[in-house]
Design an enzyme around this catalytic site. Structure first.
Site, mmCIF file in Angstrom:
data_model
loop_
_atom_site.group_PDB
_atom_site.id
_atom_site.type_symbol
_atom_site.label_atom_id
_atom_site.label_comp_id
_atom_site.label_asym_id
_atom_site.label_seq_id
_atom_site.Cartn_x
_atom_site.Cartn_y
_atom_site.Cartn_z
ATOM 1 N N ASP A 175 38.117 39.276 36.645
ATOM 2 C CA ASP A 175 38.915 38.408 37.697
ATOM 3 C C ASP A 175 37.930 38.327 38.846
ATOM 4 O OD1 ASP A 175 41.052 37.330 39.141
ATOM 5 O OD2 ASP A 175 41.151 39.389 40.213
ATOM 6 N N ARG A 176 38.037 37.437 39.721
ATOM 7 C CA ARG A 176 37.125 37.095 41.008
ATOM 8 C C ARG A 176 37.720 38.032 42.092
ATOM 9 N NH1 ARG A 176 36.224 31.559 43.824
ATOM 10 N NH2 ARG A 176 37.470 32.646 45.351
ATOM 11 N N ASP A 177 38.731 37.427 42.635
ATOM 12 C CA ASP A 177 39.021 37.962 43.931
ATOM 13 C C ASP A 177 39.736 39.275 43.782
ATOM 14 O OD1 ASP A 177 38.282 35.459 44.778
ATOM 15 O OD2 ASP A 177 40.168 34.608 44.989
ATOM 16 N N THR B 65 39.535 33.179 36.948
ATOM 17 C CA THR B 65 39.992 33.271 38.483
ATOM 18 C C THR B 65 41.133 32.292 38.671
ATOM 19 O OG1 THR B 65 39.829 33.122 40.921
ATOM 20 C CG2 THR B 65 38.220 32.140 39.406
ATOM 21 N N ASN B 66 42.385 32.638 38.916
ATOM 22 C CA ASN B 66 43.358 31.535 39.327
ATOM 23 C C ASN B 66 43.234 31.184 40.790
ATOM 24 O OD1 ASN B 66 44.939 32.367 37.179
ATOM 25 N ND2 ASN B 66 46.670 33.322 38.272
ATOM 26 N N GLN B 67 42.946 29.917 41.216
ATOM 27 C CA GLN B 67 42.808 29.518 42.474
ATOM 28 C C GLN B 67 43.617 28.426 42.830
ATOM 29 O OE1 GLN B 67 40.326 30.305 44.409
ATOM 30 N NE2 GLN B 67 39.994 31.913 43.152
ATOM 31 N N ASP C 64 42.603 43.153 39.248
ATOM 32 C CA ASP C 64 43.289 43.974 40.233
ATOM 33 C C ASP C 64 44.754 43.879 40.026
ATOM 34 O OD1 ASP C 64 42.929 41.183 41.325
ATOM 35 O OD2 ASP C 64 42.907 42.344 43.209
ATOM 36 N N ARG D 71 46.594 29.435 33.733
ATOM 37 C CA ARG D 71 46.895 30.470 34.888
ATOM 38 C C ARG D 71 47.493 31.591 34.375
ATOM 39 N NH1 ARG D 71 47.983 30.753 40.116
ATOM 40 N NH2 ARG D 71 49.982 31.831 40.710
ATOM 41 N N LYS D 72 46.608 32.786 34.858
ATOM 42 C CA LYS D 72 47.110 34.138 34.497
ATOM 43 C C LYS D 72 48.593 34.132 35.233
ATOM 44 C CE LYS D 72 43.269 35.551 36.338
ATOM 45 N NZ LYS D 72 42.200 36.276 37.028
#
Ligand SMILES: [Mg+2]
Length: 177
Positions: A18-20, A60-62, A143, A117-118
């Site tokens: 994941d990114r964020d 990553t969901n954005q 996270d 989308r997760k």
């Protein structure tokens, strides 16, 4: 730690990140370089994953795109910059996938229920389908529960990062594997 067995199978397993909240601190839709705060230990962690023979793919969901907070070009520029920063630290990020969609998006072109989308597994499945990667031995670090749900839907283990030093966390995962 056992050495990775040599295999005639050229496909690599993947560490999906994941990114964020995993690569960088989740400061609330971060999208500017000035907002980036790397997770402690992330570059050694990526180097460790590289050395273990894993591909490193971001998923990553954005939804900030769907909400009109920033555009896709901004996401792309940030990801290029992140990959360059990693490279400068001797760490290889193999790719970034993001999902700009949200069922309640302002803009019609982003308003949809997407398997990418997760907690949907779409981004993971797309990586595995289109590149020389294999599901067996792959795992995800996230996270949030939605990250773990996406991993479960793709049939790979998901690990919840509790905070702290990412390199120590990744080292523990690789020993356990
Ligand atoms: Mg996150």
């Amino acid at each position: 730690m056992k050495a990775m067995p040599r295999s005639p199978n050229p496909l690599r397993p993947v560490a999906f990140l994941d990114r964020d909240g995993v690569l960088i601190e989740d400061t609330g839709y971060p999208h500017r370089i000035e907002e980036v705060r790397w997770i402690p230990g992330i570059m050694p962690a990526i180097r460790r994953l590289n050395a273990a023979g894993l591909a490193v793919c971001l998923v990553t969901n954005q939804a900030g795109v769907a909400r009109g907070l920033y555009d896709e070009a901004t996401v792309g520029r940030l990801h290029v910059w992140m990959a360059e920063q990693a490279r400068a630290a001797g760490a290889r990020i193999d790719g970034f996938a993001y999902c700009p969609f949200h069922p309640a998006a302002e803009e019609e072109r982003y308003r949809r229920t997407s398997a990418r989308r997760k907690p949907g597994p779409g981004m993971i499945e797309d990586w595995l389908a289109h590149f020389a990667l294999r599901r067996e031995g792959s795992f995800l670090i996230g996270d949030r529960e939605t990250d773990l749900a996406a991993a479960a839907a793709a049939g790979i283990p998901g690990h919840l990062f509790p905070g702290g030093d990412m390199d120590a966390f990744v080292a523990g995962l690789l020993v356990a594997a």
